[in-house]
Scaffold this motif. Structure first.
Motif, PDB file in Angstrom:
ATOM      1  N   ARG A 301       5.848 -13.227 -34.126  1.00 29.45           N
ATOM      2  CA  ARG A 301       5.118 -13.303 -32.535  1.00 29.45           C
ATOM      3  C   ARG A 301       4.597 -12.275 -31.667  1.00 29.45           C
ATOM      4  N   GLY A 304       2.247 -10.913 -33.346  1.00 29.39           N
ATOM      5  CA  GLY A 304       0.853 -11.416 -33.368  1.00 29.39           C
ATOM      6  C   GLY A 304      -0.305 -11.191 -31.608  1.00 29.39           C
ATOM      7  N   ASP A 305       0.992 -11.211 -30.895  1.00 36.09           N
ATOM      8  CA  ASP A 305       0.253 -10.660 -29.015  1.00 36.09           C
ATOM      9  C   ASP A 305      -0.033  -9.515 -29.319  1.00 36.09           C
ATOM     10  N   VAL A 307      -1.990  -7.594 -31.448  1.00 37.83           N
ATOM     11  CA  VAL A 307      -2.759  -7.167 -32.719  1.00 37.83           C
ATOM     12  C   VAL A 307      -3.698  -8.381 -32.534  1.00 37.83           C
ATOM     13  N   ARG A 308      -3.785  -9.393 -32.502  1.00 32.00           N
ATOM     14  CA  ARG A 308      -4.425 -10.594 -31.770  1.00 32.00           C
ATOM     15  C   ARG A 308      -5.500 -10.509 -30.420  1.00 32.00           C
ATOM     16  N   PRO A 309      -5.160  -9.843 -29.416  1.00 34.05           N
ATOM     17  CA  PRO A 309      -5.368  -9.627 -28.463  1.00 34.05           C
ATOM     18  C   PRO A 309      -6.213  -8.211 -28.710  1.00 34.05           C
ATOM     19  N   VAL A 311      -8.401  -7.444 -31.560  1.00 33.78           N
ATOM     20  CA  VAL A 311      -8.376  -8.065 -32.432  1.00 33.78           C
ATOM     21  C   VAL A 311      -9.987  -8.895 -31.428  1.00 33.78           C
ATOM     22  N   ASN A 312     -10.133  -9.456 -31.007  1.00 33.09           N
ATOM     23  CA  ASN A 312     -10.434 -10.401 -30.046  1.00 33.09           C
ATOM     24  C   ASN A 312     -10.662  -9.934 -28.932  1.00 33.09           C
ATOM     25  N   ASP A 345      -1.063 -15.128 -23.587  1.00 33.60           N
ATOM     26  CA  ASP A 345      -0.266 -14.035 -23.819  1.00 33.60           C
ATOM     27  C   ASP A 345      -1.057 -12.764 -23.237  1.00 33.60           C
ATOM     28  N   GLY A 348      -4.186 -10.475 -24.143  1.00 37.73           N
ATOM     29  CA  GLY A 348      -5.397 -11.644 -24.625  1.00 37.73           C
ATOM     30  C   GLY A 348      -6.140 -11.812 -22.039  1.00 37.73           C
TER      31      GLY A 348
END
Length: 431
Positions: A301, A304-305, A307-309, A311-312, A345, A348
């Motif tokens: 988690r 992900g908090d 890497v994901r933002p 990428v976005n 997050d 993000g």
């Protein structure tokens, strides 16, 4: 010595204001739930006037806190505010509410770092150890009480403050408005618990033992993976900072044995602690099943908090005029709902509010600050490394991923990172 005394007198008013900021961080939620529920909304920004006063006083007293981080943060935030009011949602109050995070709270990190001495850092530690005992009593009462009880009253005196947990039990918020505030409180307390156990600093043994016992007792009752994982991470950094010789390694081993012994005693002698552990593990199992395994529940988690933002963010427009829209208060003002309009997050939210250029710049600023503080901590001499490294166990996370849109988390980040900066500077202040 004369200069030190002069500085202490010179900065006395700022230090009093910082202590007020500290106590309001802990008890802001209590004011909004129990004492002044009718003022729950304005009390959301109760620390803001204190922050403004500290900045103005620091400027008049020539405190050296305007560094590259603060200047860069001001430039990015003011540009984001201009874009928001010109091409974005256009709501002045929402824009200012979002801008205040970097304009009036972020600089406090460096004010605290400049005016606090080692004595001030330790005094705040003593206060946290004492507050921890009271907080644990409140958490215990919230855990065993129904959600309709006064102690579980929600903001504004309405509803309940508990958040879904497991086995019919809820995650208690303590004196805070939400579980994230309580989790950050216990993680900050653990910094001092580990430090006083591993250092030679003078501290009341009764206070240290009682607070250590309260911390261990409280963690399962929070039903919070963030609290347990955060305390464990602080412990890892504390041990890294202290394990510099065979003698220190033995002290670390002794501390680990004591902590496990206390856990074992509580588990086998205290029914409520045993129940709390069962509820906590039930929630971990549920979350692990949803995310693919035990490790996923704690660590993926976090990854992900981050890497994901990022990428976005690379898919975002260069500029986005949504400053303040990612906060719950901003969402309430714009849509009448407390739901997250951008992202839950932190990264993000920052990227979604400000876009690739300004949002990316702010994320970069926070990454550079975290890396810089860690490098400075790890490079200290062995005898000076323990306190900063222990603070790094939570401060680095708060800088990069801490949810600064949430007032309690913002307050914790300001205080924790400020104390880290002060611990790095304390040797210079004592010279």
């Amino acid at each position: 010595m004369k200069d030190t005394i002069t500085d202490n007198e010179k900065f006395h008013s700022i230090k009093i204001a910082i202590w007020l900021y500290f106590f309001l961080w802990i008890f802001e939620g209590a004011l909004r739930k129990w004492v002044l529920p009718s003022l729950a909304t304005p009390l959301l920004i109760v620390r803001d006037p204190i922050a403004i006063y500290i900045i103005i006083k620091a400027i008049t007293l020539n405190v050296k806190f305007f560094n590259g981080y603060v200047v860069f943060a001001y430039i990015i935030t003011l540009l984001a505010l201009i874009v928001t009011l010109t091409f974005g949602h256009g709501n002045l109050f929402v824009g200012i509410y979002g801008a205040r995070i970097m304009l009036i709270h972020f600089p406090l990190i460096f004010v605290i770092g400049s005016v606090f001495t080692k004595e001030d850092i330790l005094k705040m530690g003593y206060a946290l150890l004492a507050a921890n005992i009271v907080m644990t009593l409140i958490v215990y009462l919230q855990f065993i009480s129904p959600q309709t009880a006064f102690i579980n009253r929600g903001l504004g005196g309405e509803g309940s403050a508990g958040f879904s947990g497991a086995m019919g039990y809820f995650r208690p918020p303590g004196t805070f408005s939400f579980i994230t505030g309580l989790a950050s409180f216990y993680i900050m307390v653990s910094v001092y618990v580990f430090y006083f156990w591993l250092s030679k600093e003078r501290v009341s043994k009764v206070l240290l033992y009682a607070s250590t016992l309260a911390l261990i007792f409280s963690l399962p009752l929070t039903v919070s993976r963030t609290a347990v994982g955060g305390v464990a991470l602080v412990g890892v950094f504390a041990f890294i900072g202290s394990a510099t010789s065979f003698k220190k390694l033995m002290k670390v081993a002794f501390t680990i044995v004591i902590l496990f012994l206390l856990f074992f005693i509580l588990q086998n002698t205290t029914t409520i602690f045993n129940l709390g552990t069962e509820v906590f593990m039930s929630r971990v199992d549920t979350a692990s099943g949803q995310s693919g395994g035990f490790e996923e529940s704690f660590f993926s988690r976090v990854v992900g908090d981050f890497v994901r933002p990022i990428v976005n963010l690379l898919k975002m427009p260069f500029f986005v005029g949504k400053l303040g829209m990612g906060t719950n208060a901003g969402a309430q003002m714009l849509s009448g709902s407390n739901s997250f309009l951008i992202a839950e997050d932190e990264l993000g939210r920052v990227g979604g509010e400000q876009g690739l250029i300004l949002g990316g710049g702010l994320i970069f600023l926070r990454l550079v600050l975290a890396i810089s503080l860690f490098i400075k901590s790890i490079r200290l001499t062995q005898e000076d490394k323990l306190l900063p490294m222990t603070f790094c166990g939570t401060a680095l996370y708060l800088i990069v991923l801490g949810q600064w849109a949430q007032p309690s988390m913002l307050g914790c980040a300001v205080l924790t990172v400020g104390l880290l900066v002060a611990s790095l500077n304390m040797n210079l202040k004592q010279e």
